[in-house]
Design a protein around this motif. Sequence first.
Motif, PDB file in Angstrom:
ATOM      1  N   LEU A 181      -2.370  -0.930  -9.745  1.00 49.08           N
ATOM      2  CA  LEU A 181      -1.047  -0.323  -9.634  1.00 49.08           C
ATOM      3  C   LEU A 181      -0.188  -0.680 -10.832  1.00 49.08           C
ATOM      4  O   LEU A 181       0.479   0.171 -11.421  1.00 49.08           O
ATOM      5  N   VAL A 196      -5.955  -4.328  -6.118  1.00 51.63           N
ATOM      6  CA  VAL A 196      -5.161  -3.108  -5.927  1.00 51.63           C
ATOM      7  C   VAL A 196      -3.877  -3.198  -6.737  1.00 51.63           C
ATOM      8  O   VAL A 196      -3.492  -2.257  -7.437  1.00 51.63           O
ATOM      9  N   LEU A 197      -3.237  -4.341  -6.666  1.00 52.45           N
ATOM     10  CA  LEU A 197      -1.969  -4.489  -7.379  1.00 52.45           C
ATOM     11  C   LEU A 197      -2.179  -4.436  -8.886  1.00 52.45           C
ATOM     12  O   LEU A 197      -1.342  -3.924  -9.617  1.00 52.45           O
ATOM     13  N   PHE A 201      -8.235   0.166  -2.363  1.00 48.77           N
ATOM     14  CA  PHE A 201      -8.316  -1.005  -1.504  1.00 48.77           C
ATOM     15  C   PHE A 201      -9.703  -1.115  -0.882  1.00 48.77           C
ATOM     16  O   PHE A 201     -10.308  -2.193  -0.837  1.00 48.77           O
ATOM     17  N   PRO A 236      -9.064  -8.879  -3.178  1.00 53.17           N
ATOM     18  CA  PRO A 236      -8.981  -7.419  -3.044  1.00 53.17           C
ATOM     19  C   PRO A 236      -7.561  -6.870  -3.164  1.00 53.17           C
ATOM     20  O   PRO A 236      -7.353  -5.838  -3.807  1.00 53.17           O
ATOM     21  N   VAL A 237      -6.601  -7.547  -2.578  1.00 54.82           N
ATOM     22  CA  VAL A 237      -5.227  -7.050  -2.685  1.00 54.82           C
ATOM     23  C   VAL A 237      -4.731  -7.211  -4.119  1.00 54.82           C
ATOM     24  O   VAL A 237      -4.083  -6.322  -4.677  1.00 54.82           O
TER      25      VAL A 237
END
Lengths: 835, 835
Positions: free
Chosen positions: A300, A296-297, A316, A292-293
């Motif tokens: 981004l 997000v990255l 997130f 999951p992180v």
Amino acid sequence: MANIAKKVSWSSRGDEPAQGEGTPLLNGTGAARYSRQFSGGKLFHIGRLSTVDLEEEIDEEESVVSRPKEIPHNEKLLSLKYESLDYDNSENQLFLEEERRMSQMGFKCLEMSRWLVCALIGILTGLIACFIDIVVENLAGLKYQVIQQNIERFTETGGLSISLILWVLLNSAFVMVGSVIVAFFEPIAAGSGIPQIKCYLNGVKIPRVVRLKTLVVKVCGVICSVVGGLAVGKEGPMIHSGAVVAAGISQGRSTSLKRDFKIFEYFRRDTEKRDFVSAGAAAGVSAAFGAPVGGVLFSLEEGASFWNQMLTWRIFFASMISTFTLNFFMSIYHNKPGDFSNPGLINFGRFDSDSTEYYLYEIPLFIIMGAFGERESYCGNLSLALLHFNGPVLFLVFSRRAHVSFTPAGGLLGALFNVLNYWLTILRIRYIHRPCLQVMEAVLVAAVTATVSFTMIYFSDDCQPLGEDQLEEYPLQLFCADGEYNSMATAVFNTPERSVRSLFHSPAGSYNPVTLGIFTITYFFLACWTYGLTVSAGVFIPSLLIGAAWGRLFGILLASFTPHNSIQTLADPGKYALIGAAAQLGGIVRMTLSLTVIMVEATGNVTYGLPIMLVLMTAKIVGDYFVEGLYDIHIKLQSVPFLHWDAPATSHSLTAREVMSSPVTCFNLVEKVGTIVDVLSNTSTNHNGFPVVSRLSDGCEPGKICGLILRSQLIVLLKHKVFVERARSRLNQRKLQLKDFRDAYPRFPPIQSIHVSQDERECMMDLTEFMNPTPYTVTQETSLPRVFKLFRALGLRHLIVVDSDNQVVGLVTRKDLARYHLGKHGLEELQLAQT
Amino acid sequence: MANIAKKVSWSSRGDEPAQGEGTPLLNGTGAARYSRQFSGGKLFHIGRLSTVDLEEEIDEEESVVSRPKEIPHNEKLLSLKYESLDYDNSENQLFLEEERRMSQMGFKCLEMSRWLVCALIGILTGLIACFIDIVVENLAGLKYQVIQQNIERFTETGGLSISLILWVLLNSAFVMVGSVIVAFFEPIAAGSGIPQIKCYLNGVKIPRVVRLKTLVVKVCGVICSVVGGLAVGKEGPMIHSGAVVAAGISQGRSTSLKRDFKIFEYFRRDTEKRDFVSAGAAAGVSAAFGAPVGGVLFSLEEGASFWNQMLTWRIFFASMISTFTLNFFMSIYHNKPGDFSNPGLINFGRFDSDSTEYYLYEIPLFIIMGAFGERESYCGNLSLALLHFNGPVLFLVFSRRAHVSFTPAGGLLGALFNVLNYWLTILRIRYIHRPCLQVMEAVLVAAVTATVSFTMIYFSDDCQPLGEDQLEEYPLQLFCADGEYNSMATAVFNTPERSVRSLFHSPAGSYNPVTLGIFTITYFFLACWTYGLTVSAGVFIPSLLIGAAWGRLFGILLASFTPHNSIQTLADPGKYALIGAAAQLGGIVRMTLSLTVIMVEATGNVTYGLPIMLVLMTAKIVGDYFVEGLYDIHIKLQSVPFLHWDAPATSHSLTAREVMSSPVTCFNLVEKVGTIVDVLSNTSTNHNGFPVVSRLSDGCEPGKICGLILRSQLIVLLKHKVFVERARSRLNQRKLQLKDFRDAYPRFPPIQSIHVSQDERECMMDLTEFMNPTPYTVTQETSLPRVFKLFRALGLRHLIVVDSDNQVVGLVTRKDLARYHLGKHGLEELQLAQT
């Protein structure tokens, strides 16, 4: 030739109207001529006035004579056919009125519905991942069982060629289905979809990329290609799938299904939609890798110029829900409800604490793996063994290596992959353009993959004892003794995900070096050939698999070169397989931050965080020296006007005056309908944004800027016949509302479909209420980096250039900025083409 | 009273000139009067013309009469004393000339030196973390050994009061040293420094926050306060330290040491410096928690509107180097070179795979922990036992709870902590303002902490057997049987980091519920009292410790309520301790994304990623219902003009016309020196940016915008006497270069220090070359959200508002935007004050 260019581009389809010989070409002199018409001077002349709008006649002879030999490569062109998305809200009176009417409670509800949409995106993306995973597992299981039984039956009797034929047929059949639906129904669903999503998040409108049909074809396609045994993964397409889900749900309707649920109408504009699409992409990454992180990255890294805290949290949230949904349903499917050990499609397996230690002296080794990658495969007398199998192929490698070895930074397998794939793609663009040819190539690759795999297994004599806790699902005994299995079969007679896991976790000694070496090389070329086929498939898993194979090989060789009394940890080949996988993947796709986190989350262990980071950075630095990342290559080959993070470093010498398109087609505040229709119908310019000025009719001098109106808005106005005269005559005419614009979004009808009678042409249209009265403007002296920063940071589509009297002198759009890039010899300017 | 306000503010110091009775006050009627003078109308009137520059006399009587009873709270004010940073490059002719002269190679060198600076930042931050860790460990070890021996000596003989006195004295001595250096030498070094760094990254200039002296005081201060046994951590200050290191190194000089290394001169401007400071903050997080990705996300969450891919990678690189340096040197210090198991200052210990499983039905429990947190401490007859110890304190809690219980979402311990700390800070602002009082309070807290700890140990009868693999460094036997130790002492007679680790990893049964309950409550109030003292200390570790204690308690109670034949995992209290720690920390600081990653990286295990996320989100949602995060509270109490991510949702009704300051002081392109000096010397306005216009002298009508010039630029020009007449008379005068501006950065001399003779006052200054000729402008009709977005996305300091003729009508600065915020009753406007 015109058709060639059209067929292979992401967004082209067979049913588009052919434009005959006059169509600008992608390659050949025609393209050179056309682009000259646009650049109107020397090809790489910097600092000229942009002449896209100039109507002047170019002397036909001169243009042919001037650069007759130059066949511009695809990546030197910038396509004009891609529209931009409009991330800057058109804050016209209607919008402001609506916003001002809304209470604080209204905004809170809106915010909550955003969270709701993100939750739905997460759930649906997770479910799609479940579906893909379960179907692939079952179909692939069935396939391998049938073949395994067949092989076992014929091993003794000696009719193994029948097994080969069966294998080839099964693979080809699956791949053919997958390729046919992609090639004939939705070509945009080909490949991993990551380049397309990158472009979308960057602000480029890729036609049909987020439609329901694309999703269906993508999902079916990826199942077929993975089951068909191609060297592909099912992870990349998940990202695309997540994006489509997001774009669909957030709009609260489906134009494909002709259903409008009358919800989320507020989100029907580019700004909001894009936010949800980035959440969808993140959810896709999250479901694919259980990261999951990392998701997000990823979002981004690809679209972060519009970053904002609340949005990131929603992204997130969607990621989290997505991996959780997948985990939950997979645990039920595997009859272990509540066991959350399957967070993603690919599961690297657990790297336990005992084996996850590394030592300081290993770090340089890791970095070498990142940088030099390919060297190890060729060291020692191993290459002799390899030559036996892959003579012709190896020759190519060696000849490239002879060159590469002299470059100071050494070669990188990832860069090699990208270079090979780049040339392959060029060849495909030139010669394999018809859907049936594309299907044939895909089937051919499937057949070759099966044949090569079979040959490798057949000639391999790497027999390993069948352990108690074997990781292999389909152990092939073949010519091995009883209680043993063929080690090569573990690598190729298996879904790629299982092979990766096996390479990471099999105890030392499960593979012998020759097996790994042969497998690496074979799979490398197969994967390289496969990426870019007209099938829906990702490149993550093949990259990991190649890297894991040579990483393990590196580990084994290292252990054999060091004295036997050295520490045992050094000899753990699984660790090197992981680092190798990271290095290979990093060398191919060149993501750094997000990939590190994805790898760390997929391994479920942060201990390797630092080495993975180091390896990915080295891979990126070394790889960038030779060639760009795979996705960027494909974006460039499509001539997409992709905006990078910053303006080229040396572009301070350019100002808005040089960059802008000029003269600009402007409208008056109250404009004649006929003029508007004529301008919109002009196919040669096909502008999308028009500055609205006052007092243009006074003379020939440009007017003062009053606002900006978009083609889509004008079309809605024309469609509803919002004319001054009609408003006067019928006072009770319904006032046009924001809803009318939203209902038409995003597929505004073409101007040709709107009928305007001769009488109506004489009417007037008052644009005051509908234009954006406060567009961003810059002066002519503004430097390119400054213009770029404003454009990129705010996600603009049109930036108006004014003089000191606020009179419109030009318009900067995406293509004006994307044109300039930093080449080997300083600032270069791309040519514009209508392709 | 004037001094009160000055003393407690971050940036105020004793040696600043007192401004007498006329100084605007922070509290009391004086402030109300003064702020009226600024807002010039109804206090919360929205949509008025900003009147900051109005010189009109306010009737003294009226202002006193109008709202005599209103004592505005601190957070209803917006301080005018904070300057903004200028993240928008002033692209004047000098700058453009320099950029255009630079070759592509030059830009590459620049990029490489950026990476070099980031590497240096990482290394130095890591070394500072090493230094702090080693010194704290040794000093604290020494202290605890002395006390332990003393206690052991007096346990039998019965003179334990002497031990208590020894403990109190030792603690007080350390804390006094720490408090004295902070209070008398550098007040800005107080606290964790995270609010200050948040503000800096947001674009607010906090005086002296990134100076070398601050770093020295911070490092020494944090060592003293941790060794002094306060309920503080050493992690928060690391972030501040990293930021200072970054600001120092990137400038290539130290004004404190009066050394200029003549390197990195290109980086001497706000834009570049800020990028490095965010890298430094990330490196600090990374060193503190061993969380490089968490560090990057922290920097992103705090200052991400200026995000860009290359920058993120550099930040990541700095983080990586920082944790690696710490790890490397700590491994050498611990005589285990090459063992990278100490990535951060706080090490949560290894959560092994066996114990890291969780089940679906545990997730609601985790969420409840996030949301309701505090409830569990009070359930059952446990509260009776607690009352025995903490009667008066508990009364407060219960009375608050009576209220809280009726609110639908339940109470959160984090919110309670913040509310209490908020009131405490208000009290401190009012009454504890002199440095000596501040030192006395700190010493008092140290003494109370020691006494309470001692009392708890003394009255505790929780004896545990001393295991083989005990985690306790200093086991206190006290009145326990031989071979046993006092369990309460493990929690309080230890550095907080060790206590956290012990709560996470001690086997089930190591603590009894009463011990944990008492410890939670006591430590909660101690930590709450401690945060905000004039010592350098962080709140992360105390929060984790409180959370770990009640989390473990929750786990134990849960296990005791469930039948014994249920699954063993449920009873693992360490898991609940981790979740509790996350919930408590999340409830206090309210970071979501970065905190999740930090926690995951610190535990070294991603399995708990999902529950930690859920818990942090719940904690944030529930906590936000009551009160803001701790850092935001402190930022508000300082009246810092902090810009949030978006403009308030309901602010579309406001336009630039209402928001801007007007009229604006403008200069002509060629301006008289006297005029410039007079304007700059006007202390009542103290503007920093001046639009440059043409033809102002013609009449009273505003001129057309030509550019923007900053106070700092004018001061450099005046200092070098760049007058038109001098240029004419002495042709060989050295031309002013960008270097002259960079040398003066960032401490430009005040205008008073520049002597301008009467003759020189008549000279003229040509601003053409030095002003920014392309400032961003908006029209008066632009809505506030649009202005906000432009301002925030580009990191502007001044945004010029023009009319349709490009004539300057106003100026929007940070305070104009930060004024508007969303209160309970819709849009509110803060008052401006000179405080």
